[in-house]
Design a protein around this motif. Structure first.
Motif, PDB file in Angstrom:
ATOM      1  N   PHE A   1       0.834  -1.106   0.001  1.00 41.40           N
ATOM      2  CA  PHE A   1      -0.021  -0.062   0.028  1.00 41.40           C
ATOM      3  C   PHE A   1       0.785   1.317  -0.042  1.00 41.40           C
ATOM      4  O   PHE A   1       0.424   2.293  -0.052  1.00 41.40           O
ATOM      5  CB  PHE A   1      -0.956  -0.062   1.301  1.00 41.40           C
ATOM      6  CG  PHE A   1      -2.106  -0.984   0.992  1.00 41.40           C
ATOM      7  CD1 PHE A   1      -3.199  -0.812   0.317  1.00 41.40           C
ATOM      8  CD2 PHE A   1      -1.963  -2.209   1.700  1.00 41.40           C
ATOM      9  CE1 PHE A   1      -4.111  -1.713   0.377  1.00 41.40           C
ATOM     10  CE2 PHE A   1      -2.873  -3.354   1.580  1.00 41.40           C
ATOM     11  CZ  PHE A   1      -3.937  -2.717   0.844  1.00 41.40           C
ATOM     12  N   GLY A   2       2.381   1.143  -0.077  1.00 41.53           N
ATOM     13  CA  GLY A   2       2.949   2.404  -0.156  1.00 41.53           C
ATOM     14  C   GLY A   2       3.209   3.145   1.255  1.00 41.53           C
ATOM     15  O   GLY A   2       3.070   2.068   2.328  1.00 41.53           O
ATOM     16  N   SER A   3       3.757   4.186   1.065  1.00 37.61           N
ATOM     17  CA  SER A   3       4.395   4.802   2.353  1.00 37.61           C
ATOM     18  C   SER A   3       3.207   5.054   3.248  1.00 37.61           C
ATOM     19  O   SER A   3       2.067   5.578   2.659  1.00 37.61           O
ATOM     20  CB  SER A   3       5.252   5.705   2.075  1.00 37.61           C
ATOM     21  OG  SER A   3       5.401   6.748   3.122  1.00 37.61           O
ATOM     22  N   LEU A   4       3.513   4.819   4.672  1.00 38.09           N
ATOM     23  CA  LEU A   4       2.468   5.314   5.780  1.00 38.09           C
ATOM     24  C   LEU A   4       2.103   6.747   5.496  1.00 38.09           C
ATOM     25  O   LEU A   4       1.038   7.259   5.716  1.00 38.09           O
ATOM     26  CB  LEU A   4       3.059   5.088   6.934  1.00 38.09           C
ATOM     27  CG  LEU A   4       1.976   5.105   8.103  1.00 38.09           C
ATOM     28  CD1 LEU A   4       0.809   4.287   7.954  1.00 38.09           C
ATOM     29  CD2 LEU A   4       2.691   4.859   9.481  1.00 38.09           C
ATOM     30  N   ASP A   5       3.187   7.822   4.942  1.00 40.56           N
ATOM     31  CA  ASP A   5       2.663   9.177   5.157  1.00 40.56           C
ATOM     32  C   ASP A   5       1.755   9.368   3.906  1.00 40.56           C
ATOM     33  O   ASP A   5       1.071  10.229   4.068  1.00 40.56           O
ATOM     34  CB  ASP A   5       4.058   9.865   4.741  1.00 40.56           C
ATOM     35  CG  ASP A   5       5.084   9.716   5.551  1.00 40.56           C
ATOM     36  OD1 ASP A   5       4.701   9.419   6.933  1.00 40.56           O
ATOM     37  OD2 ASP A   5       6.360   9.537   5.272  1.00 40.56           O
ATOM     38  N   ASN A   6       1.524   8.494   2.698  1.00 44.60           N
ATOM     39  CA  ASN A   6       0.418   8.624   1.742  1.00 44.60           C
ATOM     40  C   ASN A   6      -0.846   8.110   2.243  1.00 44.60           C
ATOM     41  O   ASN A   6      -1.740   8.505   1.570  1.00 44.60           O
ATOM     42  CB  ASN A   6       1.044   8.033   0.559  1.00 44.60           C
ATOM     43  CG  ASN A   6       2.375   8.805   0.156  1.00 44.60           C
ATOM     44  OD1 ASN A   6       2.372   9.882   0.103  1.00 44.60           O
ATOM     45  ND2 ASN A   6       3.159   7.792  -0.757  1.00 44.60           N
ATOM     46  N   LEU A   7      -1.042   7.434   3.447  1.00 45.30           N
ATOM     47  CA  LEU A   7      -2.282   6.960   3.780  1.00 45.30           C
ATOM     48  C   LEU A   7      -2.800   7.576   4.642  1.00 45.30           C
ATOM     49  O   LEU A   7      -2.803   7.872   5.959  1.00 45.30           O
ATOM     50  CB  LEU A   7      -2.267   5.283   4.276  1.00 45.30           C
ATOM     51  CG  LEU A   7      -1.458   4.301   3.342  1.00 45.30           C
ATOM     52  CD1 LEU A   7      -1.309   3.132   4.093  1.00 45.30           C
ATOM     53  CD2 LEU A   7      -2.603   4.184   2.196  1.00 45.30           C
ATOM     54  N   THR A   8      -3.588   8.597   4.297  1.00 46.92           N
ATOM     55  CA  THR A   8      -4.416   9.682   5.060  1.00 46.92           C
ATOM     56  C   THR A   8      -5.568   9.011   5.581  1.00 46.92           C
ATOM     57  O   THR A   8      -5.935   7.967   5.236  1.00 46.92           O
ATOM     58  CB  THR A   8      -4.714  10.770   4.349  1.00 46.92           C
ATOM     59  OG1 THR A   8      -5.770  10.363   3.394  1.00 46.92           O
ATOM     60  CG2 THR A   8      -3.636  11.721   3.702  1.00 46.92           C
ATOM     61  N   PRO A   9      -6.032   9.617   6.812  1.00 47.61           N
ATOM     62  CA  PRO A   9      -7.301   8.879   7.295  1.00 47.61           C
ATOM     63  C   PRO A   9      -8.598   8.712   6.443  1.00 47.61           C
ATOM     64  O   PRO A   9      -9.249   7.780   6.285  1.00 47.61           O
ATOM     65  CB  PRO A   9      -7.631   9.984   8.697  1.00 47.61           C
ATOM     66  CG  PRO A   9      -6.203  10.562   8.692  1.00 47.61           C
ATOM     67  CD  PRO A   9      -5.491  10.672   7.751  1.00 47.61           C
ATOM     68  N   GLY A  10      -8.505   9.714   5.435  1.00 49.36           N
ATOM     69  CA  GLY A  10      -9.589   9.645   4.376  1.00 49.36           C
ATOM     70  C   GLY A  10      -9.549   8.606   3.446  1.00 49.36           C
ATOM     71  O   GLY A  10     -10.384   7.766   3.150  1.00 49.36           O
ATOM     72  N   LYS A  11      -8.208   8.192   3.044  1.00 51.83           N
ATOM     73  CA  LYS A  11      -8.048   7.172   2.126  1.00 51.83           C
ATOM     74  C   LYS A  11      -8.267   5.854   2.824  1.00 51.83           C
ATOM     75  O   LYS A  11      -8.760   4.859   2.260  1.00 51.83           O
ATOM     76  CB  LYS A  11      -6.456   7.093   1.711  1.00 51.83           C
ATOM     77  CG  LYS A  11      -6.511   8.460   0.644  1.00 51.83           C
ATOM     78  CD  LYS A  11      -5.034   8.243   0.072  1.00 51.83           C
ATOM     79  CE  LYS A  11      -4.614   9.473  -1.063  1.00 51.83           C
ATOM     80  NZ  LYS A  11      -3.493   9.264  -1.548  1.00 51.83           N
ATOM     81  N   ILE A  12      -7.672   5.707   4.166  1.00 54.82           N
ATOM     82  CA  ILE A  12      -7.991   4.522   4.873  1.00 54.82           C
ATOM     83  C   ILE A  12      -9.542   4.319   5.041  1.00 54.82           C
ATOM     84  O   ILE A  12     -10.006   3.074   4.740  1.00 54.82           O
ATOM     85  CB  ILE A  12      -7.415   4.654   6.071  1.00 54.82           C
ATOM     86  CG1 ILE A  12      -5.787   4.650   6.225  1.00 54.82           C
ATOM     87  CG2 ILE A  12      -7.766   3.388   7.304  1.00 54.82           C
ATOM     88  CD1 ILE A  12      -4.914   4.985   7.636  1.00 54.82           C
ATOM     89  N   LYS A  13     -10.207   5.231   5.382  1.00 51.76           N
ATOM     90  CA  LYS A  13     -11.641   5.141   5.474  1.00 51.76           C
ATOM     91  C   LYS A  13     -12.368   4.773   4.232  1.00 51.76           C
ATOM     92  O   LYS A  13     -13.224   3.878   4.209  1.00 51.76           O
ATOM     93  CB  LYS A  13     -12.270   6.480   6.016  1.00 51.76           C
ATOM     94  CG  LYS A  13     -13.644   6.595   6.263  1.00 51.76           C
ATOM     95  CD  LYS A  13     -14.260   7.742   6.453  1.00 51.76           C
ATOM     96  CE  LYS A  13     -15.705   7.742   6.672  1.00 51.76           C
ATOM     97  NZ  LYS A  13     -16.262   9.015   7.155  1.00 51.76           N
TER      98      LYS A  13
END
Length: 463
Positions: free
Chosen positions: A38-50
């Motif tokens: 899923f790539g870098s944790l920095d790119n996984l914003t709360p909105g994308k996780i939701k």
């Protein structure tokens, strides 16, 4: 499967990545492998996780309910010939041709009608239903515009003119039309927005309406209008009545149980529900309202079982007559009466025996069965100032508006516009109401046809 954070160092910096890991067994040992990165944790914003959670939830629901939906669509395929035959018998497609001149749009409109007539069991988007059943396929935009066209004046006027004429309304003979005030809710379903390749959670749109349903004395709808609040109700009633009067000679009576309209107008009369102590006023004309409520599924199955046992018992009597085991009329009648009594079907089944031809026949009284399978609520209504020269006031008026309290979105497509109010425009809502009106008329036509067929079959039961 599970998610794991993996930390690496490069050029003195620390990077955190998220990976989807699966455990598996090989040669007696548990091992792990990476299924997705899923790539870098920095790119996984709360909105994308939701959004990801929502997408997985949607996929889970599709898998979980997939078998049921396939079964429903299979049932729809089996209904296709019957539904199309009903459309042909009702002349709905022929009438729509006068307003929808594009053959493709006409086929799309027919697909919408069939999906709506199939009922709530087929709860898939219109495109999915068309692809799985062979109905005319189109894009979301095409189906949206066809629904909008159904709600526009040209199509509605063509259909309502046909229905008014079929109910006995024309410019020469006067007819009374009853307008029912129905508090209703339009229920839409859409996806609120998108991120690349990921649906957001579906949001449900609700809009409260006051539906004005114009019906004949049997309760069959012939026209409609709706208001978005009590403030607009008198104006919409006037609009509906005037539209009908432009097409036929009618006298409109509005059934106003809640006293929404303080008085009538020169265009229509208001009927109020009458208390017991006011049912004999000389300045008022009266009629009875009949509202039908069906019993639950358990009650229906119990009734069907009784009829099945009764039919089996009477068929045994026919067989014994054929085999010569029964020949005396008194014995035949006594045994038949016992079968009816044992199954509590005396008023639902009739039999006859002709000694000269040695023939025995029986008939299931469908009307009585329908009455047993439902309860009737009788109300008394009074109308002041009814003009008998402009129509007759029947003794009984059918009130069959319960199905119109909820109008559901038949498209189930993503929003055409980011604004839900724009997506569910007045024409789109009217198009869905029209689909429900067509559905109710098709079902009524089918019930009448079934009764005629069953009556013919019953007449042929004689051996």
């Amino acid at each position: 499967m599970f998610l794991r954070k993996v930390t690496t160092k490069k050029n003195g910096r620390e990077y955190v990545y998220v990976k989807l890991i699966e455990s598996y067994r090989m040669e007696g040992k548990v091992k792990q492998r990476v299924l997705a990165n899923f790539g870098s944790l920095d790119n996984l914003t709360p909105g994308k996780i939701k959004s990801l959670i929502a997408s997985l939830s949607k996929l889970h629901n599709e898998i979980e309910t997939g078998d049921n939906q396939l079964t429903n669509v299979d049932n729809l395929v089996l209904q296709m010939e019957s539904l199309q035959a009903r459309l042909a018998r009702s002349d709905i497609r022929h009438v729509m041709e006068k307003a929808i001149r594009c053959p493709k749009q006409l086929d799309l409109a027919q697909a919408l009608v069939i999906k709506s007539a199939a009922g709530e069991n087929v709860n898939l988007p219109i495109q999915d239903v068309c692809k799985r059943t062979g109905l005319c396929d189109g894009t979301n935009i095409q189906f949206y515009h066809v629904t909008k066209k159904l709600g526009q004046e040209e199509v509605r006027q063509a259909l309502f003119h046909h229905w008014l004429l079929s109910s006995g309304c024309d410019k020469k003979s006067a007819k009374t039309v009853f307008i029912h005030i129905v508090p209703a809710v339009f229920k839409g379903a859409f996806y609120e927005g998108f991120v690349p390749e990921v649906f957001l959670l579906p949001e449900h749109y609700r809009k409260k309406l006051i539906l004005l349903l114009a019906c004949d004395e049997k309760g069959t709808p012939v026209e409609f209008e709706y208001a978005e609040g009590l403030k607009h109700l008198p104006q919409q009633v006037e609009l509906l009545v005037q539209r009908m009067k432009n097409q036929a000679r009618i006298q409109a009576v509005v059934l106003d149980a809640e006293n929404y309209l303080s008085a009538g107008s020169k265009n229509y009369l208001v009927a109020g529900m009458m208390p017991d102590d006011e049912k004999h006023r000389q300045d008022t004309s009266y009629f009875q309202g009949v509202q039908v409520q069906s019993h639950g599924q358990d009650k229906t199955k119990e009734l069907q079982a009784k009829l099945a046992r009764t039919s089996a018992g009477l068929e045994m009597i026919k067989a014994d007559i054929l085999l010569g085991k029964l020949s005396r009329e008194s014995a035949i009648r006594k045994r038949a009466a016992m079968v009816l009594k044992d199954n509590d079907c005396q008023d639902m089944v009739a039999y006859r025996y002709d000694q000269d031809s040695n023939s025995f026949a029986y008939e299931i009284k469908e009307e009585m069965v329908n009455r047993k399978n439902r309860s009737e609520i009788i109300t008394t209504w009074g109308v002041k100032g009814f003009n008998t020269k402009e129509g007759s006031l029947p003794e009984w008026v059918g009130i069959h508006v319960g199905r119109f309290t909820e109008i559901s979105d038949q498209l189930r497509i993503p929003l055409i516009n980011v604004c839900a109010e724009y997506h569910y425009s007045p024409e789109i809502i009217s198009g869905h109401i029209l689909l429900e009106v067509i559905k109710s008329r098709l079902q009524e036509d089918n019930n009448i046809a079934d009764q005629e067929v069953k009556s013919g079959e019953c007449l042929g039961l004689c051996i």
